[in-house]
Motif scaffolding. Sequence first.
Motif, PDB file in Angstrom:
ATOM      1  N   VAL A  43       0.850  -1.182   0.000  1.00 43.82           N
ATOM      2  CA  VAL A  43       0.000   0.000   0.000  1.00 43.82           C
ATOM      3  C   VAL A  43       0.889   1.237   0.000  1.00 43.82           C
ATOM      4  O   VAL A  43       1.788   1.359   0.829  1.00 43.82           O
ATOM      5  N   PRO A  44       0.687   2.158  -0.930  1.00 44.40           N
ATOM      6  CA  PRO A  44       1.555   3.347  -0.985  1.00 44.40           C
ATOM      7  C   PRO A  44       1.565   4.124   0.326  1.00 44.40           C
ATOM      8  O   PRO A  44       0.513   4.338   0.941  1.00 44.40           O
ATOM      9  N   GLU A  45       2.750   4.515   0.753  1.00 40.16           N
ATOM     10  CA  GLU A  45       2.960   5.360   1.931  1.00 40.16           C
ATOM     11  C   GLU A  45       2.435   4.720   3.228  1.00 40.16           C
ATOM     12  O   GLU A  45       2.031   5.415   4.151  1.00 40.16           O
ATOM     13  N   GLN A  46       2.488   3.405   3.284  1.00 41.65           N
ATOM     14  CA  GLN A  46       2.079   2.701   4.499  1.00 41.65           C
ATOM     15  C   GLN A  46       3.205   2.747   5.530  1.00 41.65           C
ATOM     16  O   GLN A  46       4.366   2.505   5.217  1.00 41.65           O
ATOM     17  N   HIS A  47       2.876   3.047   6.774  1.00 41.69           N
ATOM     18  CA  HIS A  47       3.858   3.118   7.853  1.00 41.69           C
ATOM     19  C   HIS A  47       4.329   1.711   8.207  1.00 41.69           C
ATOM     20  O   HIS A  47       3.523   0.829   8.506  1.00 41.69           O
ATOM     21  N   LEU A  48       5.641   1.503   8.172  1.00 39.55           N
ATOM     22  CA  LEU A  48       6.238   0.213   8.527  1.00 39.55           C
ATOM     23  C   LEU A  48       6.772   0.320   9.955  1.00 39.55           C
ATOM     24  O   LEU A  48       7.897   0.745  10.173  1.00 39.55           O
ATOM     25  N   ARG A  49       5.964  -0.050  10.912  1.00 44.44           N
ATOM     26  CA  ARG A  49       6.329   0.098  12.317  1.00 44.44           C
ATOM     27  C   ARG A  49       7.221  -1.054  12.766  1.00 44.44           C
ATOM     28  O   ARG A  49       6.891  -2.219  12.589  1.00 44.44           O
ATOM     29  N   GLU A  50       8.340  -0.686  13.357  1.00 45.20           N
ATOM     30  CA  GLU A  50       9.317  -1.698  13.783  1.00 45.20           C
ATOM     31  C   GLU A  50       8.694  -2.716  14.729  1.00 45.20           C
ATOM     32  O   GLU A  50       8.903  -3.933  14.573  1.00 45.20           O
ATOM     33  N   GLN A  69      16.546  -0.187   7.544  1.00 40.82           N
ATOM     34  CA  GLN A  69      17.566   0.781   7.131  1.00 40.82           C
ATOM     35  C   GLN A  69      18.206   0.362   5.809  1.00 40.82           C
ATOM     36  O   GLN A  69      18.467   1.198   4.936  1.00 40.82           O
ATOM     37  N   ARG A  70      18.434  -0.923   5.665  1.00 41.12           N
ATOM     38  CA  ARG A  70      19.027  -1.422   4.416  1.00 41.12           C
ATOM     39  C   ARG A  70      18.054  -1.245   3.252  1.00 41.12           C
ATOM     40  O   ARG A  70      18.457  -0.807   2.165  1.00 41.12           O
ATOM     41  N   LEU A  71      16.788  -1.559   3.477  1.00 39.97           N
ATOM     42  CA  LEU A  71      15.783  -1.386   2.428  1.00 39.97           C
ATOM     43  C   LEU A  71      15.665   0.080   2.017  1.00 39.97           C
ATOM     44  O   LEU A  71      15.508   0.393   0.837  1.00 39.97           O
ATOM     45  N   ALA A  72      15.749   0.981   2.990  1.00 34.89           N
ATOM     46  CA  ALA A  72      15.686   2.406   2.684  1.00 34.89           C
ATOM     47  C   ALA A  72      16.915   2.852   1.901  1.00 34.89           C
ATOM     48  O   ALA A  72      16.815   3.643   0.955  1.00 34.89           O
ATOM     49  N   ALA A  73      18.093   2.338   2.281  1.00 39.92           N
ATOM     50  CA  ALA A  73      19.327   2.693   1.576  1.00 39.92           C
ATOM     51  C   ALA A  73      19.286   2.212   0.125  1.00 39.92           C
ATOM     52  O   ALA A  73      19.861   2.846  -0.762  1.00 39.92           O
ATOM     53  N   GLU A  74      18.590   1.099  -0.116  1.00 37.40           N
ATOM     54  CA  GLU A  74      18.469   0.555  -1.472  1.00 37.40           C
ATOM     55  C   GLU A  74      17.355   1.237  -2.267  1.00 37.40           C
ATOM     56  O   GLU A  74      17.172   0.945  -3.448  1.00 37.40           O
ATOM     57  N   GLY A  75      16.610   2.123  -1.613  1.00 41.63           N
ATOM     58  CA  GLY A  75      15.545   2.837  -2.303  1.00 41.63           C
ATOM     59  C   GLY A  75      14.261   2.048  -2.448  1.00 41.63           C
ATOM     60  O   GLY A  75      13.359   2.451  -3.192  1.00 41.63           O
ATOM     61  N   LYS A  76      14.136   0.927  -1.732  1.00 39.56           N
ATOM     62  CA  LYS A  76      12.941   0.096  -1.847  1.00 39.56           C
ATOM     63  C   LYS A  76      11.817   0.574  -0.937  1.00 39.56           C
ATOM     64  O   LYS A  76      10.642   0.288  -1.177  1.00 39.56           O
ATOM     65  N   THR A  87       6.367   2.652   3.056  1.00 35.22           N
ATOM     66  CA  THR A  87       6.443   2.176   1.684  1.00 35.22           C
ATOM     67  C   THR A  87       6.464   3.397   0.766  1.00 35.22           C
ATOM     68  O   THR A  87       6.004   4.478   1.125  1.00 35.22           O
ATOM     69  N   ARG A  88       6.989   3.213  -0.426  1.00 31.98           N
ATOM     70  CA  ARG A  88       7.131   4.326  -1.354  1.00 31.98           C
ATOM     71  C   ARG A  88       5.770   4.781  -1.864  1.00 31.98           C
ATOM     72  O   ARG A  88       4.868   3.969  -2.052  1.00 31.98           O
ATOM     73  N   PRO A  89       5.589   6.068  -2.086  1.00 29.33           N
ATOM     74  CA  PRO A  89       4.355   6.539  -2.725  1.00 29.33           C
ATOM     75  C   PRO A  89       4.337   6.085  -4.172  1.00 29.33           C
ATOM     76  O   PRO A  89       5.383   5.815  -4.765  1.00 29.33           O
ATOM     77  N   MET A  90       3.155   5.958  -4.736  1.00 27.42           N
ATOM     78  CA  MET A  90       3.060   5.595  -6.147  1.00 27.42           C
ATOM     79  C   MET A  90       3.042   6.879  -6.961  1.00 27.42           C
ATOM     80  O   MET A  90       2.030   7.566  -7.067  1.00 27.42           O
ATOM     81  N   SER A  91       4.199   7.211  -7.508  1.00 28.20           N
ATOM     82  CA  SER A  91       4.389   8.460  -8.235  1.00 28.20           C
ATOM     83  C   SER A  91       4.637   8.168  -9.711  1.00 28.20           C
ATOM     84  O   SER A  91       5.483   7.337 -10.053  1.00 28.20           O
ATOM     85  N   GLU A  92       3.909   8.865 -10.566  1.00 26.96           N
ATOM     86  CA  GLU A  92       4.067   8.656 -12.002  1.00 26.96           C
ATOM     87  C   GLU A  92       5.490   8.970 -12.448  1.00 26.96           C
ATOM     88  O   GLU A  92       6.120   8.180 -13.173  1.00 26.96           O
ATOM     89  N   GLY A  93       6.023  10.108 -12.014  1.00 32.77           N
ATOM     90  CA  GLY A  93       7.374  10.489 -12.436  1.00 32.77           C
ATOM     91  C   GLY A  93       8.416   9.489 -11.978  1.00 32.77           C
ATOM     92  O   GLY A  93       9.328   9.134 -12.742  1.00 32.77           O
ATOM     93  N   THR A  94       8.298   9.020 -10.733  1.00 36.26           N
ATOM     94  CA  THR A  94       9.271   8.067 -10.207  1.00 36.26           C
ATOM     95  C   THR A  94       9.199   6.743 -10.956  1.00 36.26           C
ATOM     96  O   THR A  94      10.235   6.157 -11.303  1.00 36.26           O
ATOM     97  N   LEU A  95       7.991   6.252 -11.202  1.00 33.66           N
ATOM     98  CA  LEU A  95       7.843   4.990 -11.927  1.00 33.66           C
ATOM     99  C   LEU A  95       8.400   5.100 -13.346  1.00 33.66           C
ATOM    100  O   LEU A  95       9.077   4.188 -13.831  1.00 33.66           O
ATOM    101  N   LEU A  96       8.126   6.209 -14.006  1.00 33.11           N
ATOM    102  CA  LEU A  96       8.649   6.381 -15.359  1.00 33.11           C
ATOM    103  C   LEU A  96      10.175   6.430 -15.349  1.00 33.11           C
ATOM    104  O   LEU A  96      10.830   5.884 -16.249  1.00 33.11           O
ATOM    105  N   ASP A  97      10.753   7.041 -14.317  1.00 34.76           N
ATOM    106  CA  ASP A  97      12.213   7.044 -14.184  1.00 34.76           C
ATOM    107  C   ASP A  97      12.744   5.620 -14.010  1.00 34.76           C
ATOM    108  O   ASP A  97      13.787   5.264 -14.574  1.00 34.76           O
TER     109      ASP A  97
END
Length: 234
Positions: A43-50, A69-76, A87-97
């Motif tokens: 789910v886009p922008e879902q809070h991942l609580r430790e 931290q590793r997942l964030a460093a990898e951009g996932k 979780t990452r937002p679902m962005s048109e520009g980012t997906l196209l990139d």
Amino acid sequence: MRCCKNAPQRRGDDLNFATEPEPAKADIAYDAILRLLRSYGRVPEQHLREQDLAYKLDLGRTPVREALQRLAAEGKIQYIPQRGFFTRPMSEGTLLDFYVVGRETLISALKRMRPRVRESCGVTDTLSPDELALSAESIFTSIAEEASNCEACKIVHRFCFCTHPLRMEIITSELRPAFVESLARLDGVMSKVGAAADHIEFELMHHLDLEQGAVPRVVREVNERGLTGFPRPA
């Protein structure tokens, strides 16, 4: 952990033993969180609580935090200071990139791919959405791995992960027949012995065009309803 099967053996590894060392708890947490993120649709922008993840995975908060931290460093996933991991937002520009980079990386890897007999994924319309998405990602990953380029593997792994929700949305829409047909053609060419690289590239680009072309509509629909529409596992 190695980025792919082509990574060189680490100095000090004993080649006389076939067994691998037991994975660290942070690695276990990393793999488990990846599976969760794929299975639940991300789910886009879902809070991942430790604490929630630690309880669900029956692990301590320290390995879970290291994995996040590793997942964030990898951009996932993304880290927002003072707020936590999301979780990452679902962005048109980012997906196209992602598709620009993924396409360039896959074409480059395809030109260096070692010829070999590849087992077909058996793409048919009877496969579940998750199976179809993973079949496409398996083909993309195999191209990078057979090019013996670990940097390409990292890029393609990230591409597959970050575009997985889009792929799932496509498969559960009226675009499913076109997706299955396109993927089956790509799978068929990939599994043929001595298939010409230009034929593979043509089918690969055709399939990526199909996925990329769906980006604007999928992003609009997902953001309008606030969550992904494909079923969650029970």
